[in-house]
Enzyme design. Structure first.
Site, mmCIF file in Angstrom:
data_model
loop_
_atom_site.group_PDB
_atom_site.id
_atom_site.type_symbol
_atom_site.label_atom_id
_atom_site.label_comp_id
_atom_site.label_asym_id
_atom_site.label_seq_id
_atom_site.Cartn_x
_atom_site.Cartn_y
_atom_site.Cartn_z
ATOM 1 N N GLU A 150 40.529 54.197 26.551
ATOM 2 C CA GLU A 150 41.827 54.202 26.216
ATOM 3 C C GLU A 150 41.872 53.800 24.666
ATOM 4 O OE1 GLU A 150 44.889 52.458 28.492
ATOM 5 O OE2 GLU A 150 44.154 53.427 30.322
ATOM 6 N N HIS A 194 49.095 55.345 30.950
ATOM 7 C CA HIS A 194 49.188 53.764 31.156
ATOM 8 C C HIS A 194 50.647 53.419 31.045
ATOM 9 C CE1 HIS A 194 46.488 50.112 31.216
ATOM 10 N NE2 HIS A 194 47.634 49.906 31.535
HETATM 11 P P1 NAD Z 1 46.136 40.922 41.795
HETATM 12 O O1 NAD Z 1 45.122 39.755 40.921
HETATM 13 O O2 NAD Z 1 47.362 40.463 42.365
HETATM 14 O O3 NAD Z 1 45.222 41.473 42.696
HETATM 15 C C1 NAD Z 1 43.929 41.900 42.426
HETATM 16 C C2 NAD Z 1 43.280 42.159 43.970
HETATM 17 O O4 NAD Z 1 41.979 42.590 43.711
HETATM 18 C C3 NAD Z 1 42.993 40.512 44.184
HETATM 19 O O5 NAD Z 1 43.621 40.106 45.511
HETATM 20 C C4 NAD Z 1 41.534 40.303 44.444
HETATM 21 O O6 NAD Z 1 41.144 39.399 45.243
HETATM 22 C C5 NAD Z 1 41.075 41.761 44.380
HETATM 23 N N1 NAD Z 1 39.814 41.879 44.155
HETATM 24 C C6 NAD Z 1 38.972 41.300 43.425
HETATM 25 N N2 NAD Z 1 37.754 41.971 43.386
HETATM 26 C C7 NAD Z 1 37.629 42.913 44.448
HETATM 27 C C8 NAD Z 1 36.689 43.760 44.874
HETATM 28 N N3 NAD Z 1 35.590 43.564 44.447
HETATM 29 N N4 NAD Z 1 37.201 44.497 45.784
HETATM 30 C C9 NAD Z 1 38.200 44.625 46.252
HETATM 31 N N5 NAD Z 1 39.343 43.847 45.972
HETATM 32 C C10 NAD Z 1 39.032 42.741 44.817
HETATM 33 O O7 NAD Z 1 46.430 42.021 40.573
HETATM 34 P P2 NAD Z 1 47.472 42.936 40.529
HETATM 35 O O8 NAD Z 1 48.739 42.271 39.787
HETATM 36 O O9 NAD Z 1 47.733 43.663 41.880
HETATM 37 O O10 NAD Z 1 47.055 43.959 39.513
HETATM 38 C C11 NAD Z 1 45.875 45.020 40.007
HETATM 39 C C12 NAD Z 1 45.543 45.768 38.806
HETATM 40 O O11 NAD Z 1 46.582 46.434 38.084
HETATM 41 C C13 NAD Z 1 44.915 45.212 37.511
HETATM 42 O O12 NAD Z 1 43.852 45.951 37.209
HETATM 43 C C14 NAD Z 1 45.960 45.228 36.696
HETATM 44 O O13 NAD Z 1 45.492 45.108 35.259
HETATM 45 C C15 NAD Z 1 46.293 46.532 36.857
HETATM 46 N N6 NAD Z 1 47.712 46.854 36.426
HETATM 47 C C16 NAD Z 1 47.925 48.327 35.891
HETATM 48 C C17 NAD Z 1 49.276 48.420 35.239
HETATM 49 C C18 NAD Z 1 49.593 49.834 34.604
HETATM 50 O O14 NAD Z 1 50.247 49.993 33.803
HETATM 51 N N7 NAD Z 1 48.777 50.658 35.297
HETATM 52 C C19 NAD Z 1 50.401 47.448 35.346
HETATM 53 C C20 NAD Z 1 50.004 46.208 35.875
HETATM 54 C C21 NAD Z 1 48.763 45.886 36.399
#
Ligand code: NAD
Length: 321
Positions: free
Chosen positions: A277, A295
């Site tokens: 990106e 995104h």
């Molecule tokens: P969060 O921290 O609440 O959840 C992430 C989870 O991933 C945690 O529970 C963690 O334990 C788990 N995790 C870590 N390593 C792992 C692995 N190897 N295998 C499986 N699980 C694992 O975060 P969230 O708020 O749920 O966000 C998740 C993702 O979404 C992030 O990458 C964030 O950047 C992305 N996001 C994208 C957008 C978008 O516009 N598309 C918007 C917001 C967030």
């Protein structure tokens, strides 16, 4: 008066909350290379960013007057958090505000994938008038989501929001997360004001790969610099399965994905995020089996309002206004 620069904009609600609490807030964007100079010239103490503006160590060193750096959203990739901490600057974000919006976008991609909307929208525009029956035949092998199994890798805020929606529409959910063994989700039925608890016990990624008809990724990013889904993981998935990545670019290996779609191993993929990106590769963008969005997971009126209110609330309580 404390001066705030919201360099990537802020929803009107946050702006009005801050103004009402006596802060001055500027939303006119300053170019990245002029940021340090503008912060010092205007005396901004609080800098708010989305993902476009980068608050680097160099900017922090050049602008000792910064007290607070707020990120409207989840990831902090564009802020040198460690350096901020070392300089006594507080960094904060709004991790929960966009979960529902991202989850809904995941379903937009799933619905698109199972009914070929990503291709049909395009083909109908260029040939719907002349090749209607042929296109009708091309998109006649759709399937339903109800009754299918959705695998969720990363069972944090967004993963759990996706699970609630999936269960609400009659899907089975399997989840994998090394840091969570079980979660009781609360399903809220707006129609009857009921709350229904549903216990989900997480499983191994290998088990999830085998069981799932569709897989959605919600991990923080690449794990130890590696994709979570690559050729090896895809080989364990059901033939004809679908994938969605609305987490971070590169969580699915893009070469392996294209290969699996071309070979017919995977039926479709939904991508909101890309390795490169803001210039994703064109073979992903043009692929008829990939539903693509730029995104926009958090880009809804409701999420932006919640984000702005959370940012404003944090600043107001920090200054004790
Ligand atoms: P969060 O921290 O609440 O959840 C992430 C989870 O991933 C945690 O529970 C963690 O334990 C788990 N995790 C870590 N390593 C792992 C692995 N190897 N295998 C499986 N699980 C694992 O975060 P969230 O708020 O749920 O966000 C998740 C993702 O979404 C992030 O990458 C964030 O950047 C992305 N996001 C994208 C957008 C978008 O516009 N598309 C918007 C917001 C967030």
């Amino acid at each position: 008066m404390v001066k705030i620069l919201a360099n990537d904009g802020i929803d009107a609600l946050g702006k009005s909350m801050l103004k009402a609490a006596g802060f001055s807030i500027e939303t006119n964007k300053v170019a990245q290379d002029q940021l340090a100079e503008a912060i010092n010239r205007e005396g901004y103490e609080v800098i708010l960013v989305r993902s476009a503006t980068k608050i680097t160590a160099a900017i922090m060193d050049a602008c000792p007057g910064i007290k607070l750096i707020g990120r409207a959203g989840v990831g902090l990739d564009n802020i040198d958090v460690r350096h901020a901490e070392s300089k006594g600057m507080k960094v904060f974000n709004t991790p929960a505000a966009s979960s529902q919006s991202v989850a809904e976008l995941v379903f937009a991609h799933l619905f698109s994938g199972v009914r070929f909307l990503q291709d049909s929208n395009y083909q109908m525009r260029i040939a719907g008038e002349t090749r209607f029956n042929e296109l009708k035949k091309n998109y006649s092998a759709g399937i339903e989501l109800q009754g299918k199994t959705l695998g969720i890798i990363g069972f944090g805020r967004i993963g759990q929001a996706v699970a609630r929606m999936a269960i609400g529409m009659g899907m089975k959910v399997v989840a994998s997360d090394p840091f969570i063994s079980e979660v009781t989700l609360t399903l809220q039925l707006a129609q009857t004001n009921q709350e229904i608890p549903v216990l989900i016990k997480t499983t191994s990624v290998d088990e999830l790969l085998v069981q799932s008809d569709f897989i959605s990724l919600h991990v923080p990013g690449k794990i130890d610099g590696k994709s979570v889904i690559g050729a090896n993981e895809i080989s364990k998935m059901k033939t004809g399965a679908g994938l969605v990545n609305a987490a971070r670019g590169g969580v699915i290996d893009e070469d392996a994905l294209l290969n699996a779609l071309d070979q017919g191993k995977l039926a479709f993929c939904g991508l909101d995020v890309f390795e490169n990106e803001p210039t994703p590769r064109t073979d992903l963008l043009k692929h008829p089996k990939i539903s693509v969005t730029p995104h926009i997971g958090a880009s809804t009126a409701e999420a932006q309002e919640r984000i702005a209110a959370e940012l404003a609330g944090f600043i107001i309580s920090y200054y004790g206004n």
